[in-house]
Scaffold this motif. Structure first.
Motif, short mmCIF file in Angstrom:
data_model
loop_
_atom_site.label_atom_id
_atom_site.label_comp_id
_atom_site.label_asym_id
_atom_site.label_seq_id
_atom_site.Cartn_x
_atom_site.Cartn_y
_atom_site.Cartn_z
N TYR A 38 1.33 9.59 -13.84
CA TYR A 38 1.64 9.41 -12.51
C TYR A 38 2.36 10.53 -11.62
CZ TYR A 38 3.70 6.00 -8.67
OH TYR A 38 4.08 5.47 -7.82
N GLY A 96 10.82 0.18 -14.49
CA GLY A 96 9.59 1.18 -14.41
C GLY A 96 10.13 2.28 -13.55
N ASP A 122 13.55 2.27 -17.74
CA ASP A 122 12.16 2.81 -18.19
C ASP A 122 12.26 2.98 -19.76
OD1 ASP A 122 9.93 4.35 -16.25
OD2 ASP A 122 9.49 4.59 -18.25
C1 LIG Z 1 2.90 3.87 -12.90
S1 LIG Z 1 4.82 4.16 -12.91
C2 LIG Z 1 5.42 3.74 -11.68
C3 LIG Z 1 6.87 4.24 -11.08
C4 LIG Z 1 7.54 3.54 -9.96
N1 LIG Z 1 8.06 2.30 -10.36
C5 LIG Z 1 6.82 3.73 -9.00
O1 LIG Z 1 6.15 2.77 -8.63
O2 LIG Z 1 6.44 4.84 -8.31
C6 LIG Z 1 5.10 3.34 -14.30
C7 LIG Z 1 6.35 3.47 -15.12
O3 LIG Z 1 6.88 2.33 -16.05
C8 LIG Z 1 7.20 2.82 -17.15
N2 LIG Z 1 6.77 1.61 -18.07
C9 LIG Z 1 5.58 1.45 -18.49
N3 LIG Z 1 5.55 0.28 -19.29
C10 LIG Z 1 6.88 0.11 -19.52
C11 LIG Z 1 7.52 -0.98 -20.43
N4 LIG Z 1 6.78 -1.84 -21.21
N5 LIG Z 1 8.95 -1.05 -20.30
C12 LIG Z 1 9.44 -0.26 -19.60
N6 LIG Z 1 8.88 0.75 -18.60
C13 LIG Z 1 7.65 0.79 -18.74
C14 LIG Z 1 6.45 4.07 -17.26
O4 LIG Z 1 7.16 4.89 -18.09
C15 LIG Z 1 6.63 4.73 -15.89
O5 LIG Z 1 7.69 5.31 -15.69
#
Ligand SMILES: C[S@@+](CC[C@H](N)C(=O)[O-])C[C@H]1O[C@@H](n2cnc3c(N)ncnc32)[C@H](O)[C@@H]1O
Length: 283
Positions: A38, A96, A122
């Motif tokens: 991302y 996240g 996260d």
């Molecule tokens: C696509 S990014 C989105 C980042 C931000 N929320 C945005 O919309 O700009 C997804 C984020 O969710 C985190 N993530 C994915 N699966 C997760 C989980 N099961 N528990 C916690 N964090 C998670 C990833 O590490 C990443 O930082």
């Protein structure tokens, strides 16, 4: 492979290499991870060769992914401003977080009104390594960081009580994360548990990649990412995403494509983006 045995100058972009002294040794650079992929799509520097390869594969399937992620960030900023200015929300549980970039939740919230408290969550070690950059507490509000998996909602809620007052309304933010929770892990149950824990007058805001917009390209992108990325993706249809808001009152204009949620400009409204998003209020 870990960042310790990876030649950082060969594998990492400048940003990742220069901040590698802060990186936990458990970072696996040999496999793509969504936070770093991302970051690559957003033009950041905290990504490695495997992340860039997966990011490029996705771009080949769905070239508009680079506009999609920007539209998602713009949606995040507009919804946080709405929540602070119109809904008078002062507490945010942002699960996240992603690698810090422009307009992080605490920056948008605290510039809209001082005194906003933000808890970030996260499970990615690179996001953890950057958490310090997010932890700015002062007159403008408190921020804290929980290193946890969304599937462990009980732990998130318990640790969030150290910063947030659960007797007062707050916003739960799940921006572009629920696609990483497989149906087998009960994403609807997880969201319901989070919503149950907050008082009436609280909000749920989320965005989610669509399975029913640009259907073929999105399916191709999902297939490629699922081959290359550690965190698997499940894109969902409008009806499947709307189910996350069950029992909540949707704020106008309802659940729409993120670029069409109260866009600030014509240009913003027309940005290509294959994500559903909205805000629901708990009555
Ligand atoms: C696509 S990014 C989105 C980042 C931000 N929320 C945005 O919309 O700009 C997804 C984020 O969710 C985190 N993530 C994915 N699966 C997760 C989980 N099961 N528990 C916690 N964090 C998670 C990833 O590490 C990443 O930082």
């Amino acid at each position: 492979m870990t960042s310790k045995d990876t030649p950082a100058t060969e594998e990492a972009h400048d940003g990742a290499a220069s901040s590698s002294h802060e990186m936990p040794l458990s970072i696996d650079t040999s496999v793509a991870h969504v936070a770093r992929v991302y970051d690559y799509w957003l033009g950041g520097k905290d990504n490695f060769a495997a992340d860039r390869a997966a990011g490029e594969q996705a771009i080949q399937a769905y070239p508009d992914i680079v506009y999609s992620v920007r539209a998602n960030r713009a949606f995040l900023a507009r919804t946080v401003r709405y929540l602070v200015k119109d809904a008078k929300i002062r507490q945010f549980l942002d699960i996240g977080t992603g690698i810090p970039t422009a307009n992080n939740t605490h920056e948008v919230a605290q510039s809209a009104a001082p005194g906003c408290d933000v808890v970030y969550v996260d499970n990615d070690p690179v996001v953890l390594a950057h958490a310090r950059a997010l932890l700015v507490s002062g007159e403008r509000g408190h921020t804290s960081y929980i290193d946890s998996d969304l599937r462990d909602a009980g732990r998130i809620l318990a640790e969030a009580t150290l910063t947030l007052d659960f007797s007062q309304p707050m916003a739960i933010m799940l921006m572009a994360i629920l696609q990483h929770i497989d149906d087998a892990d009960d994403p609807y149950g997880i969201v319901a548990r989070l919503v149950e824990a907050v008082p009436p007058g609280s909000y749920l805001v989320l965005s989610h990649p669509a399975a029913d917009i640009e259907t073929e390209a999105m399916a191709d992108m999902a297939e490629r990412l699922n081959r290359l990325m550690a965190e698997k993706v499940t894109f969902r249809t409008r009806a499947q995403v709307a189910r996350f808001f069950d029992g909540l009152e949707l704020v106008e204009p309802g659940m729409v494509r993120v670029q069409q949620w109260r866009p600030d400009t014509e240009k913003e409204a027309k940005s290509p983006a294959a994500l559903w998003g909205g805000i629901g209020r708990k009555g």
